[in-house]
Design a protein around this motif. Structure first.
Motif, PDB file in Angstrom:
ATOM      1  N   GLY A 225       0.769  -1.231   0.000  1.00 23.56           N
ATOM      2  CA  GLY A 225       0.000   0.000   0.000  1.00 23.56           C
ATOM      3  C   GLY A 225       0.798   1.277   0.000  1.00 23.56           C
ATOM      4  O   GLY A 225       0.211   2.363  -0.004  1.00 23.56           O
ATOM      5  N   ALA A 226       2.132   1.207   0.012  1.00 26.92           N
ATOM      6  CA  ALA A 226       2.941   2.421  -0.022  1.00 26.92           C
ATOM      7  C   ALA A 226       2.835   3.081  -1.391  1.00 26.92           C
ATOM      8  O   ALA A 226       2.701   2.404  -2.408  1.00 26.92           O
ATOM      9  N   ILE A 227       2.896   4.405  -1.418  1.00 23.83           N
ATOM     10  CA  ILE A 227       2.816   5.144  -2.672  1.00 23.83           C
ATOM     11  C   ILE A 227       4.122   5.891  -2.917  1.00 23.83           C
ATOM     12  O   ILE A 227       4.869   6.193  -1.985  1.00 23.83           O
ATOM     13  N   ASP A 228       4.382   6.182  -4.174  1.00 23.72           N
ATOM     14  CA  ASP A 228       5.550   6.983  -4.518  1.00 23.72           C
ATOM     15  C   ASP A 228       5.323   8.419  -4.064  1.00 23.72           C
ATOM     16  O   ASP A 228       4.261   9.000  -4.309  1.00 23.72           O
ATOM     17  N   ASP A 252      15.334  11.202   3.473  1.00 28.10           N
ATOM     18  CA  ASP A 252      15.709   9.794   3.418  1.00 28.10           C
ATOM     19  C   ASP A 252      14.512   8.864   3.291  1.00 28.10           C
ATOM     20  O   ASP A 252      14.659   7.642   3.432  1.00 28.10           O
ATOM     21  N   GLU A 253      13.330   9.420   3.040  1.00 29.42           N
ATOM     22  CA  GLU A 253      12.135   8.590   2.838  1.00 29.42           C
ATOM     23  C   GLU A 253      12.352   7.637   1.657  1.00 29.42           C
ATOM     24  O   GLU A 253      12.687   8.062   0.556  1.00 29.42           O
ATOM     25  N   ILE A 254      12.149   6.337   1.892  1.00 33.24           N
ATOM     26  CA  ILE A 254      12.458   5.346   0.861  1.00 33.24           C
ATOM     27  C   ILE A 254      11.524   5.432  -0.333  1.00 33.24           C
ATOM     28  O   ILE A 254      11.877   5.021  -1.437  1.00 33.24           O
ATOM     29  N   MET A 255      10.349   6.021  -0.156  1.00 30.50           N
ATOM     30  CA  MET A 255       9.422   6.178  -1.272  1.00 30.50           C
ATOM     31  C   MET A 255       9.572   7.544  -1.928  1.00 30.50           C
ATOM     32  O   MET A 255       8.837   7.867  -2.869  1.00 30.50           O
ATOM     33  N   GLY A 256      10.542   8.332  -1.462  1.00 26.60           N
ATOM     34  CA  GLY A 256      10.692   9.684  -1.963  1.00 26.60           C
ATOM     35  C   GLY A 256      11.567   9.823  -3.197  1.00 26.60           C
ATOM     36  O   GLY A 256      11.509  10.831  -3.873  1.00 26.60           O
ATOM     37  N   GLY A 257      12.398   8.842  -3.467  1.00 24.38           N
ATOM     38  CA  GLY A 257      13.198   8.884  -4.684  1.00 24.38           C
ATOM     39  C   GLY A 257      14.422   9.769  -4.626  1.00 24.38           C
ATOM     40  O   GLY A 257      15.086   9.984  -5.634  1.00 24.38           O
ATOM     41  N   ASN A 258      14.750  10.326  -3.459  1.00 21.63           N
ATOM     42  CA  ASN A 258      15.912  11.206  -3.343  1.00 21.63           C
ATOM     43  C   ASN A 258      17.139  10.387  -2.966  1.00 21.63           C
ATOM     44  O   ASN A 258      17.241   9.892  -1.842  1.00 21.63           O
ATOM     45  N   THR A 259      18.078  10.244  -3.880  1.00 22.25           N
ATOM     46  CA  THR A 259      19.283   9.461  -3.594  1.00 22.25           C
ATOM     47  C   THR A 259      20.487  10.334  -3.281  1.00 22.25           C
ATOM     48  O   THR A 259      21.594   9.818  -3.093  1.00 22.25           O
ATOM     49  N   GLN A 260      20.301  11.642  -3.211  1.00 18.67           N
ATOM     50  CA  GLN A 260      21.421  12.528  -2.884  1.00 18.67           C
ATOM     51  C   GLN A 260      21.939  12.196  -1.494  1.00 18.67           C
ATOM     52  O   GLN A 260      21.190  12.105  -0.531  1.00 18.67           O
ATOM     53  N   GLY A 261      23.236  12.012  -1.386  1.00 21.41           N
ATOM     54  CA  GLY A 261      23.838  11.675  -0.101  1.00 21.41           C
ATOM     55  C   GLY A 261      23.883  10.181   0.162  1.00 21.41           C
ATOM     56  O   GLY A 261      24.479   9.747   1.152  1.00 21.41           O
TER      57      GLY A 261
END
Length: 322
Positions: A225-228, A252-261
């Motif tokens: 049920g997690a959403i992007d 750092d939210e895993i569904m957030g798509g931010n890989t910076q860092g």
């Protein structure tokens, strides 16, 4: 019919992250030089869901969950022993991450999976030399579902592992964008009853870098049920400011798509992301959020499915097969 049901689902699913002919053979794991063909009873006749049933096979991320890994290959690409073992280990890393994150919210979750467990690992191939799976994804998906109905009796898996739900992952020894076909409310149950993720081994066309375990965890979360939560997420309305809020408050939210860092080499062995209260709410781990007043698009319309808001329904056009 504006679009075929299957094609519409595949289009939606392909945005989420971020047939193979006759004579197919199935091999259980761990693989050996003399592989054996798995023998399974036929899938029991599908029973209609009880009134009010909102879940696919994955149900909720809590309790005991059986995980089935299917390593699929075609004439163009097959699984090498090292690559296969690496994918299995990365799946173990992802499952451990999810269990630890659940515990942080006071939720007990136990994934039933081991690379050595034959009933949870399959190697599926086809002798069709003319078909490339990634070029014929709709046909491929239809074959996967047909094979699963015959080879993977879900009720037997639930009983064998005393589990409440089952997750399915199809691993491909190719480059591509991993995606998930989750249970979606208001979509025919026949199409999404078995929730499964398609996971590509490589993340670049040159096949130098492999997918990281956090991708496995990200895709599995869609099944529950997690959403992007990143920009242009198909589960959010056009113009939503939620992705900007997530990037600023929960980088750092895993569904957030931010890989910076987040560094590639580190992410190959451990997951540096986290499940924030936003995703915990989507998973049913927390009952409410202060952000709901500012971002009502987060509000769960119905539990159990990926999402069921009018925004997401607009992406799906279907009709039941006649």
């Amino acid at each position: 019919m504006k679009k075929t049901a299957l094609a519409a689902l595949l289009i939606c699913a392909a945005i989420l992250l971020g047939g193979c002919g006759r004579g197919q053979k199935t091999t259980t794991f761990p693989p050996s030089e003399s592989s054996t063909v798995a023998q399974h009873p036929s899938q029991e006749a599908a029973q209609p869901e009880e009134e009010g049933e909102l879940y696919g096979s994955a149900k909720q991320l809590a309790g005991r969950i059986a995980v089935v890994a299917v390593f699929w290959e075609d004439a163009q690409d097959s699984w090498g022993r090292n690559e296969l073992q690496t994918a299995q280990q990365q799946l173990v890393t992802a499952l451990g991450f999810l269990e630890k994150q659940a515990a942080g919210y006071g939720v007990e979750a136990e994934f039933c999976y081991s690379p050595a467990e034959g009933a949870l690992n399959y190697r599926q191939s086809s002798p069709d030399e003319t078909l490339n799976l990634t070029d014929h994804l709709t046909d491929f998906y239809q074959q996967v579902i047909s094979w699963m109905d015959t080879a993977l009796p879900e009720q037997q898996l639930l009983e064998q592992y005393q589990a409440e739900s089952v997750c399915y992952l199809v691993f491909l020894p190719k480059s591509g964008t991993s995606f998930t076909l989750p249970r979606m409310a208001d979509v025919p149950e026949q199409l999404t009853q078995r929730e499964l993720s398609f996971v590509f081994y490589y993340q670049d066309a040159q096949r130098i870098q492999r997918q990281c375990p956090y991708i496995y965890a990200h895709e599995l979360l869609h099944q529950f049920g997690a959403i992007d939560l990143y920009s242009n997420s198909p589960q959010l309305p056009a113009g939503s400011r939620l992705p900007e809020y997530v990037a600023a408050e929960y980088p750092d939210e895993i569904m957030g798509g931010n890989t910076q860092g987040h560094y590639y080499e580190t992410e190959l062995t451990e997951i540096g992301f986290e499940i924030t209260p936003l995703t915990a709410y989507c998973l049913g781990w927390v009952d409410t959020l202060p952000e709901l007043d500012s971002y009502p698009e987060l509000t769960r319309i119905r539990p159990g499915a990926l999402y069921s808001s009018e925004y997401y329904q607009e992406l799906i056009q279907y009709e039941l097969p006649t």
